[in-house]
Design a protein around this motif. Structure first.
Motif, PDB file in Angstrom:
ATOM      1  N   SER A  99       0.839  -1.189   0.000  1.00 45.96           N
ATOM      2  CA  SER A  99       0.000   0.000   0.000  1.00 45.96           C
ATOM      3  C   SER A  99       0.881   1.249   0.000  1.00 45.96           C
ATOM      4  N   GLY A 100       0.558   2.199  -0.868  1.00 48.37           N
ATOM      5  CA  GLY A 100       1.350   3.409  -0.972  1.00 48.37           C
ATOM      6  C   GLY A 100       2.492   3.317  -1.955  1.00 48.37           C
ATOM      7  N   HIS A 101       2.511   2.254  -2.779  1.00 52.88           N
ATOM      8  CA  HIS A 101       3.549   2.084  -3.804  1.00 52.88           C
ATOM      9  C   HIS A 101       3.350   3.171  -4.865  1.00 52.88           C
ATOM     10  N   LEU A 102       4.300   4.101  -4.932  1.00 53.93           N
ATOM     11  CA  LEU A 102       4.199   5.250  -5.826  1.00 53.93           C
ATOM     12  C   LEU A 102       5.149   5.136  -7.013  1.00 53.93           C
ATOM     13  N   LEU A 103       4.813   5.862  -8.078  1.00 53.48           N
ATOM     14  CA  LEU A 103       5.655   5.983  -9.256  1.00 53.48           C
ATOM     15  C   LEU A 103       5.872   7.465  -9.526  1.00 53.48           C
ATOM     16  N   VAL A 104       7.107   7.835  -9.813  1.00 51.92           N
ATOM     17  CA  VAL A 104       7.427   9.211 -10.203  1.00 51.92           C
ATOM     18  C   VAL A 104       7.806   9.184 -11.679  1.00 51.92           C
ATOM     19  N   CYS A 105       7.064   9.934 -12.500  1.00 49.09           N
ATOM     20  CA  CYS A 105       7.243   9.903 -13.955  1.00 49.09           C
ATOM     21  C   CYS A 105       7.468  11.302 -14.503  1.00 49.09           C
ATOM     22  N   PRO A 106       8.380  11.447 -15.461  1.00 50.49           N
ATOM     23  CA  PRO A 106       8.418  12.710 -16.199  1.00 50.49           C
ATOM     24  C   PRO A 106       7.211  12.778 -17.135  1.00 50.49           C
ATOM     25  N   TYR A 107       6.795  13.970 -17.485  1.00 53.00           N
ATOM     26  CA  TYR A 107       5.705  14.101 -18.445  1.00 53.00           C
ATOM     27  C   TYR A 107       6.146  13.655 -19.834  1.00 53.00           C
ATOM     28  N   ARG A 108       7.407  13.905 -20.169  1.00 49.55           N
ATOM     29  CA  ARG A 108       7.910  13.518 -21.489  1.00 49.55           C
ATOM     30  C   ARG A 108       8.010  12.011 -21.596  1.00 49.55           C
ATOM     31  N   HIS A 109       7.744  11.503 -22.776  1.00 46.56           N
ATOM     32  CA  HIS A 109       7.826  10.068 -23.037  1.00 46.56           C
ATOM     33  C   HIS A 109       9.272   9.715 -23.380  1.00 46.56           C
ATOM     34  N   ILE A 110      10.066   9.451 -22.339  1.00 41.03           N
ATOM     35  CA  ILE A 110      11.454   9.024 -22.508  1.00 41.03           C
ATOM     36  C   ILE A 110      11.622   7.689 -21.819  1.00 41.03           C
ATOM     37  N   SER A 111      12.534   6.880 -22.311  1.00 41.94           N
ATOM     38  CA  SER A 111      12.617   5.505 -21.833  1.00 41.94           C
ATOM     39  C   SER A 111      13.632   5.276 -20.733  1.00 41.94           C
ATOM     40  N   THR A 112      14.713   6.059 -20.690  1.00 41.30           N
ATOM     41  CA  THR A 112      15.756   5.791 -19.706  1.00 41.30           C
ATOM     42  C   THR A 112      16.202   7.079 -19.013  1.00 41.30           C
ATOM     43  N   TYR A 113      16.801   6.902 -17.869  1.00 40.71           N
ATOM     44  CA  TYR A 113      17.168   8.021 -16.995  1.00 40.71           C
ATOM     45  C   TYR A 113      18.189   8.947 -17.644  1.00 40.71           C
ATOM     46  N   ASP A 114      19.070   8.404 -18.466  1.00 40.25           N
ATOM     47  CA  ASP A 114      20.089   9.241 -19.086  1.00 40.25           C
ATOM     48  C   ASP A 114      19.518  10.167 -20.164  1.00 40.25           C
ATOM     49  N   LEU A 115      18.270   9.956 -20.555  1.00 38.92           N
ATOM     50  CA  LEU A 115      17.616  10.839 -21.524  1.00 38.92           C
ATOM     51  C   LEU A 115      16.904  12.008 -20.851  1.00 38.92           C
ATOM     52  N   ALA A 116      16.810  11.989 -19.534  1.00 39.08           N
ATOM     53  CA  ALA A 116      16.126  13.055 -18.807  1.00 39.08           C
ATOM     54  C   ALA A 116      16.976  14.319 -18.785  1.00 39.08           C
ATOM     55  N   THR A 117      16.317  15.447 -18.842  1.00 48.82           N
ATOM     56  CA  THR A 117      17.013  16.732 -18.753  1.00 48.82           C
ATOM     57  C   THR A 117      17.413  16.994 -17.301  1.00 48.82           C
ATOM     58  N   PRO A 118      18.342  17.927 -17.084  1.00 51.20           N
ATOM     59  CA  PRO A 118      18.685  18.280 -15.696  1.00 51.20           C
ATOM     60  C   PRO A 118      17.479  18.717 -14.873  1.00 51.20           C
ATOM     61  N   ASP A 119      16.563  19.448 -15.481  1.00 49.47           N
ATOM     62  CA  ASP A 119      15.360  19.872 -14.761  1.00 49.47           C
ATOM     63  C   ASP A 119      14.493  18.677 -14.380  1.00 49.47           C
ATOM     64  N   GLU A 120      14.358  17.721 -15.296  1.00 52.86           N
ATOM     65  CA  GLU A 120      13.567  16.526 -15.002  1.00 52.86           C
ATOM     66  C   GLU A 120      14.225  15.699 -13.900  1.00 52.86           C
ATOM     67  N   VAL A 121      15.538  15.532 -13.986  1.00 61.32           N
ATOM     68  CA  VAL A 121      16.259  14.777 -12.953  1.00 61.32           C
ATOM     69  C   VAL A 121      16.072  15.431 -11.595  1.00 61.32           C
ATOM     70  N   ALA A 122      16.209  16.757 -11.550  1.00 54.13           N
ATOM     71  CA  ALA A 122      16.076  17.479 -10.290  1.00 54.13           C
ATOM     72  C   ALA A 122      14.684  17.317  -9.703  1.00 54.13           C
ATOM     73  N   GLU A 123      13.657  17.406 -10.555  1.00 57.07           N
ATOM     74  CA  GLU A 123      12.297  17.325 -10.018  1.00 57.07           C
ATOM     75  C   GLU A 123      11.922  15.892  -9.653  1.00 57.07           C
ATOM     76  N   ILE A 124      12.393  14.919 -10.410  1.00 54.88           N
ATOM     77  CA  ILE A 124      12.158  13.527 -10.026  1.00 54.88           C
ATOM     78  C   ILE A 124      12.754  13.268  -8.644  1.00 54.88           C
ATOM     79  N   GLY A 125      13.955  13.778  -8.415  1.00 45.03           N
ATOM     80  CA  GLY A 125      14.573  13.618  -7.104  1.00 45.03           C
ATOM     81  C   GLY A 125      13.814  14.345  -6.009  1.00 45.03           C
ATOM     82  N   GLU A 126      13.387  15.566  -6.294  1.00 41.46           N
ATOM     83  CA  GLU A 126      12.643  16.341  -5.300  1.00 41.46           C
ATOM     84  C   GLU A 126      11.309  15.682  -4.971  1.00 41.46           C
ATOM     85  N   LEU A 127      10.594  15.221  -6.001  1.00 40.98           N
ATOM     86  CA  LEU A 127       9.314  14.551  -5.767  1.00 40.98           C
ATOM     87  C   LEU A 127       9.508  13.246  -5.004  1.00 40.98           C
ATOM     88  N   THR A 128      10.604  12.560  -5.277  1.00 36.15           N
ATOM     89  CA  THR A 128      10.890  11.313  -4.552  1.00 36.15           C
ATOM     90  C   THR A 128      11.105  11.595  -3.078  1.00 36.15           C
TER      91      THR A 128
END
Length: 201
Positions: A94-123
């Motif tokens: 219970s409470g299993h969450l997923l953090v997703c970028p809005y952009r349809h990208i497949s791997t973490y190395d394709l994320a922009t610095p802004d996306e990486v920062a916000e994924i980390g902050e949301l986590t």
């Protein structure tokens, strides 16, 4: 109300051809190889996920469709500028969450610095909120990158946040291959969304 088929850890197994799905649950005693103690529950309605590698086409990606839906229908807990947080439809706990970028990208190395920062902050925020609401003892956090790594939806990057309790793994998953989830997804989403801090101005 219909829910999105978001993620199931990529753990589907092919159906055995010797018994009709109409047979329901079968004994493992007559199967080839070494008999085991498990029963098989036939789920033919999920064959499409097996035949197509469980991977939806890009235009059918549930993580792309979710942000256009109301939060309670899509099980969205929080929205950021570059990423959002939603519940896993097939949770480990219970409470299993997923953090997703809005952009349809497949791997973490394709994320922009802004996306990486916000994924980390949301986590980080998700961990604090889940801990406050659920009083869990720990977390499993990670990303499965690619089909071979077990990503249920490999085309759209998503990070798992799984709350853990000291005794959350009991005899049911081992003996009955069943996971007991004490709260409905809608109730979990509402509790976490209500506890989520308001965005800073």
């Amino acid at each position: 109300m219909a829910r999105l088929g978001l993620d199931d850890y990529g753990d589907e197994q092919p159906m055995h051809p010797t018994v009709s799905p109409a047979a329901g649950v079968e004994s493992a005693a007559h199967l080839a190889g070494v008999p085991d103690e498990f029963q098989r529950l036939w789920t033919p309605h999920r064959l499409v996920y097996i035949q197509h590698g469980q991977q939806p086409d890009e235009h059918e990606c549930p993580f792309c469709h979710a942000p256009a839906m109301p939060d309670d229908d899509a099980l969205i807990v929080a929205r950021g500028k570059h990423a959002f947080v939603l519940l896993n439809l097939f949770p480990y706990n219970s409470g299993h969450l997923l953090v997703c970028p809005y952009r349809h990208i497949s791997t973490y190395d394709l994320a922009t610095p802004d996306e990486v920062a916000e994924i980390g902050e949301l986590t980080q925020t998700a961990m604090k909120v889940v801990r406050t609401v659920s009083r869990n003892d720990g977390f499993n956090i990670g990303m499965n990158q690619g089909v071979v790594a077990g990503a249920g939806i490999a085309g759209h990057l998503h990070q798992h946040i799984v709350p853990r309790w000291a005794q959350d793994a009991n005899f049911l998953p081992i003996i009955a291959k069943t996971k007991a989830l004490p709260q409905l997804l809608g109730d979990v989403r509402e509790a976490l969304a209500d506890a989520w801090p308001a965005p800073s101005a």
